[in-house]
Design a protein around this motif. Structure first.
Motif, mmCIF file in Angstrom:
data_model
loop_
_atom_site.group_PDB
_atom_site.id
_atom_site.type_symbol
_atom_site.label_atom_id
_atom_site.label_comp_id
_atom_site.label_asym_id
_atom_site.label_seq_id
_atom_site.Cartn_x
_atom_site.Cartn_y
_atom_site.Cartn_z
ATOM 1 N N GLU A 107 0.793 -0.788 -0.148
ATOM 2 C CA GLU A 107 0.185 0.193 0.182
ATOM 3 C C GLU A 107 1.066 1.223 -0.114
ATOM 4 O O GLU A 107 0.872 2.365 -1.162
ATOM 5 C CB GLU A 107 -1.417 0.108 1.621
ATOM 6 C CG GLU A 107 -1.979 -0.066 0.901
ATOM 7 C CD GLU A 107 -2.943 -0.317 2.087
ATOM 8 O OE1 GLU A 107 -3.753 -1.685 2.624
ATOM 9 O OE2 GLU A 107 -2.849 0.640 2.537
ATOM 10 N N SER A 108 1.657 1.623 0.804
ATOM 11 C CA SER A 108 2.914 2.392 1.095
ATOM 12 C C SER A 108 3.773 2.895 -0.533
ATOM 13 O O SER A 108 3.478 4.181 -0.181
ATOM 14 C CB SER A 108 3.385 2.352 2.231
ATOM 15 O OG SER A 108 4.560 1.000 1.997
ATOM 16 N N SER A 109 3.727 2.186 -1.561
ATOM 17 C CA SER A 109 4.310 2.273 -2.417
ATOM 18 C C SER A 109 2.945 2.957 -3.213
ATOM 19 O O SER A 109 3.957 3.986 -4.334
ATOM 20 C CB SER A 109 4.691 0.821 -2.743
ATOM 21 O OG SER A 109 3.440 -0.097 -3.544
ATOM 22 N N PHE A 110 1.879 3.083 -2.965
ATOM 23 C CA PHE A 110 1.256 4.142 -3.432
ATOM 24 C C PHE A 110 0.893 5.361 -3.138
ATOM 25 O O PHE A 110 0.873 6.470 -3.272
ATOM 26 C CB PHE A 110 0.115 3.181 -4.086
ATOM 27 C CG PHE A 110 0.644 2.333 -4.978
ATOM 28 C CD1 PHE A 110 0.583 2.038 -6.363
ATOM 29 C CD2 PHE A 110 0.108 0.956 -4.649
ATOM 30 C CE1 PHE A 110 0.573 1.645 -7.499
ATOM 31 C CE2 PHE A 110 0.582 0.056 -4.950
ATOM 32 C CZ PHE A 110 0.731 0.083 -6.862
ATOM 33 N N SER A 111 0.712 5.082 -0.964
ATOM 34 C CA SER A 111 0.362 6.058 -0.154
ATOM 35 C C SER A 111 1.032 7.133 -0.549
ATOM 36 O O SER A 111 1.175 8.425 -0.134
ATOM 37 C CB SER A 111 -1.041 5.803 0.550
ATOM 38 O OG SER A 111 0.574 4.846 1.094
ATOM 39 N N ILE A 112 2.383 7.087 -0.189
ATOM 40 C CA ILE A 112 3.689 7.892 -0.444
ATOM 41 C C ILE A 112 3.316 8.840 -1.272
ATOM 42 O O ILE A 112 4.084 10.323 -0.966
ATOM 43 C CB ILE A 112 4.632 6.811 -0.510
ATOM 44 C CG1 ILE A 112 6.274 7.894 0.010
ATOM 45 C CG2 ILE A 112 5.086 6.773 -2.288
ATOM 46 C CD1 ILE A 112 6.634 7.245 0.999
ATOM 47 N N ALA A 113 2.105 8.958 -2.276
ATOM 48 C CA ALA A 113 2.429 9.887 -3.729
ATOM 49 C C ALA A 113 1.912 10.999 -2.676
ATOM 50 O O ALA A 113 1.749 12.399 -2.416
ATOM 51 C CB ALA A 113 2.399 9.499 -4.948
ATOM 52 N N ARG A 114 0.997 10.538 -1.529
ATOM 53 C CA ARG A 114 -0.057 11.323 -1.219
ATOM 54 C C ARG A 114 0.214 12.325 0.139
ATOM 55 O O ARG A 114 0.182 13.574 0.142
ATOM 56 C CB ARG A 114 -0.965 11.169 -0.605
ATOM 57 C CG ARG A 114 -2.522 11.899 0.368
ATOM 58 C CD ARG A 114 -2.762 12.835 -0.255
ATOM 59 N NE ARG A 114 -3.452 12.698 -1.866
ATOM 60 C CZ ARG A 114 -3.993 13.925 -2.652
ATOM 61 N NH1 ARG A 114 -3.136 14.878 -2.994
ATOM 62 N NH2 ARG A 114 -4.773 13.564 -3.465
ATOM 63 N N LYS A 115 1.462 11.701 1.055
ATOM 64 C CA LYS A 115 2.238 12.025 1.691
ATOM 65 C C LYS A 115 2.976 12.891 1.377
ATOM 66 O O LYS A 115 3.014 14.211 2.576
ATOM 67 C CB LYS A 115 2.583 10.555 2.642
ATOM 68 C CG LYS A 115 3.129 10.751 3.335
ATOM 69 C CD LYS A 115 3.695 9.712 4.446
ATOM 70 C CE LYS A 115 5.094 10.096 5.411
ATOM 71 N NZ LYS A 115 5.513 8.512 5.383
ATOM 72 N N ILE A 142 -5.091 7.149 -1.783
ATOM 73 C CA ILE A 142 -4.619 7.857 -1.829
ATOM 74 C C ILE A 142 -5.253 8.946 -1.993
ATOM 75 O O ILE A 142 -4.517 10.462 -1.970
ATOM 76 C CB ILE A 142 -3.970 8.291 -3.102
ATOM 77 C CG1 ILE A 142 -5.217 7.498 -4.494
ATOM 78 C CG2 ILE A 142 -2.751 6.778 -2.728
ATOM 79 C CD1 ILE A 142 -4.456 8.106 -6.102
ATOM 80 N N ASP A 143 -6.593 9.063 -1.775
ATOM 81 C CA ASP A 143 -7.579 10.120 -1.356
ATOM 82 C C ASP A 143 -7.752 10.722 -3.133
ATOM 83 O O ASP A 143 -7.484 12.127 -3.514
ATOM 84 C CB ASP A 143 -7.006 11.236 -0.667
ATOM 85 C CG ASP A 143 -8.534 12.311 -0.427
ATOM 86 O OD1 ASP A 143 -9.583 12.498 -0.756
ATOM 87 O OD2 ASP A 143 -8.024 13.414 0.198
ATOM 88 N N ALA A 144 -8.296 10.108 -4.008
ATOM 89 C CA ALA A 144 -7.368 10.184 -5.286
ATOM 90 C C ALA A 144 -8.422 11.605 -6.150
ATOM 91 O O ALA A 144 -9.779 11.650 -5.218
ATOM 92 C CB ALA A 144 -7.581 9.405 -6.115
ATOM 93 N N ASN A 145 -7.745 12.233 -6.387
ATOM 94 C CA ASN A 145 -9.020 13.554 -7.050
ATOM 95 C C ASN A 145 -9.548 12.815 -8.491
ATOM 96 O O ASN A 145 -9.994 13.741 -8.682
ATOM 97 C CB ASN A 145 -7.853 14.432 -7.735
ATOM 98 C CG ASN A 145 -7.188 15.166 -6.073
ATOM 99 O OD1 ASN A 145 -6.060 14.759 -6.123
ATOM 100 N ND2 ASN A 145 -7.790 16.260 -5.674
ATOM 101 N N ALA A 146 -8.804 12.358 -9.877
ATOM 102 C CA ALA A 146 -9.266 11.615 -10.661
ATOM 103 C C ALA A 146 -8.780 10.142 -10.713
ATOM 104 O O ALA A 146 -7.965 9.421 -9.658
ATOM 105 C CB ALA A 146 -9.216 12.593 -11.423
#
Ligand code: FNR
Length: 346
Positions: A107-115, A142-146
């Motif tokens: 998961e964190s390999s993606f959520s790092i972008a939001r962090k 990631i609380d995505a915008n799109a």
């Protein structure tokens, strides 16, 4: 080997082979000419490249397109890409995120972008077969915008371990669109789109479409290299270039918001995409190469310079805005005209 390991290795291999791909593919950008104006009506500071389409408002018509995530190494890459996105203000997409649902350890390999980029415009990315409930979890992660949905039938068929079942894609895309409350962009992965594909997407209710065409990252080539048996070399020229895909999309540009990616490496390529009707232009391989070879700061400089150059070219076409650019005169080569003529009759 576990499925998780296999997936992580594949993600790493994709990045490694993309970085090793030095051969340039035919992009067709040299077959489109914009007309030079010697007596501009504007100053450079007047040029406004902001892009508003549907509910999306971007300060510049550029974004970092979907690439990676799903392993330790790619977490590092996403961290760097997110820092570039934050410093330049560019929207950014993550690579295919279904892995995060199947295996929470990545998961964190993606959520790092939001962090790294709490206020940035981030796009989640899933395949067209991912169940709706998983899509919602992925968006939340990631609380995505799109949301981007990739349609990569050619890539799947080329991969020995790839999917062979596609006929539920349309229904699934429709279900996702009906239940997701952020913009949904359906994208190719470098094989381009035809007007038949675009028309089918519109029928499903899709209005944001990234035609991601041939000419840059070439998954046929990458998959052949991964297997080292060159079995499907002949597929390396399969698909429509980004330019041809944009030409195919022209008829739908009033009803759909067309985004362009695939083989864009120069500011002139990007401006040509905008002149052919794209609302924004996605960069993948070129940003990956920069960030891995030159680091975050140099990549930020590269992108800021890229935008500045796009403004200069826009001025030289005597355009001020994207709307002006879209009606600027352009001349197509006889090959492209030929494609248009033959396709118009069908
Ligand atoms: C990609 N691309 C991609 N697209 C997607 O929708 N989901 C994904 O997971 C990936 N993965 C991926 C990995 C790597 C290493 C690269 C370079 C690309 C495809 C990408 O978003 C884009 O459509 C194509 O790469 C074409 O653009 P470029 O690379 O020619 O600028």
């Amino acid at each position: 080997m576990t499925k998780t390991n296999e997936r992580s290795i594949r993600k790493d291999e994709h990045v490694r082979y993309v970085l090793n791909q030095t051969e340039k593919n035919e992009t067709d950008f040299n077959r489109v000419h914009l007309v030079h104006h010697s007596l501009p009506d504007f100053n450079l500071e007047d040029i406004d490249l902001s892009s508003s389409f549907g509910v999306i408002n971007w300060a510049v018509p550029l974004y970092i397109n979907a690439m990676t995530g799903g392993s330790e190494w790619t977490k590092d890459i996403n961290e760097k890409l997110a820092l570039v996105a934050k410093a330049t203000g560019l929207p950014m997409s993550l690579g295919s995120m279904h892995a995060a649902i199947k295996d929470p350890s990545v998961e964190s390999s993606f959520s790092i972008a939001r962090k790294m980029n709490p206020n940035g415009f981030l796009m989640a990315n899933v395949g067209a077969d991912v169940p709706v409930e998983h899509v919602h979890e992925i968006i939340e992660l990631i609380d995505a915008n799109a949301l981007q949905i990739h349609i990569n039938a050619a890539q799947e068929l080329i991969m020995p371990e790839g999917d062979r079942q596609f006929k539920n894609w349309k229904q699934n895309i429709q279900q996702i669109i009906n239940t997701v409350d952020i913009p949904v962009i359906v994208k190719e992965v470098g094989f381009g789109m035809s007007r038949e594909t675009i028309s089918s997407l519109l029928e499903l209710g899709v209005i944001y479409i990234d035609i991601s065409g041939r000419g840059g990252t070439n998954f046929a080539e990458i998959e052949n290299l991964r297997r080292k048996n060159q079995e499907m070399d002949y597929m390396q020229t399969w698909g429509q270039s980004t330019v041809i895909s944009l030409i195919e999309s022209e008829h739908f540009q009033k009803n759909a918001h067309i985004l362009a990616s695939g083989g864009v490496t120069t500011p002139l390529d990007a401006v040509k995409c905008l002149a052919l009707g794209a609302r924004a232009v996605g960069l993948s391989k070129i940003v990956l190469e920069r960030v891995m070879n030159d680091g975050v700061d140099n990549t930020v400089q590269f992108i800021n310079d890229f935008i500045y150059q796009m403004k200069k070219i826009t001025l030289l076409t005597n355009s001020r805005t994207l709307k002006d650019l879209n009606s600027t005169p352009r001349v197509l080569s006889s090959e492209l005209e030929n494609w248009k003529t033959q396709r118009m009759g069908n």
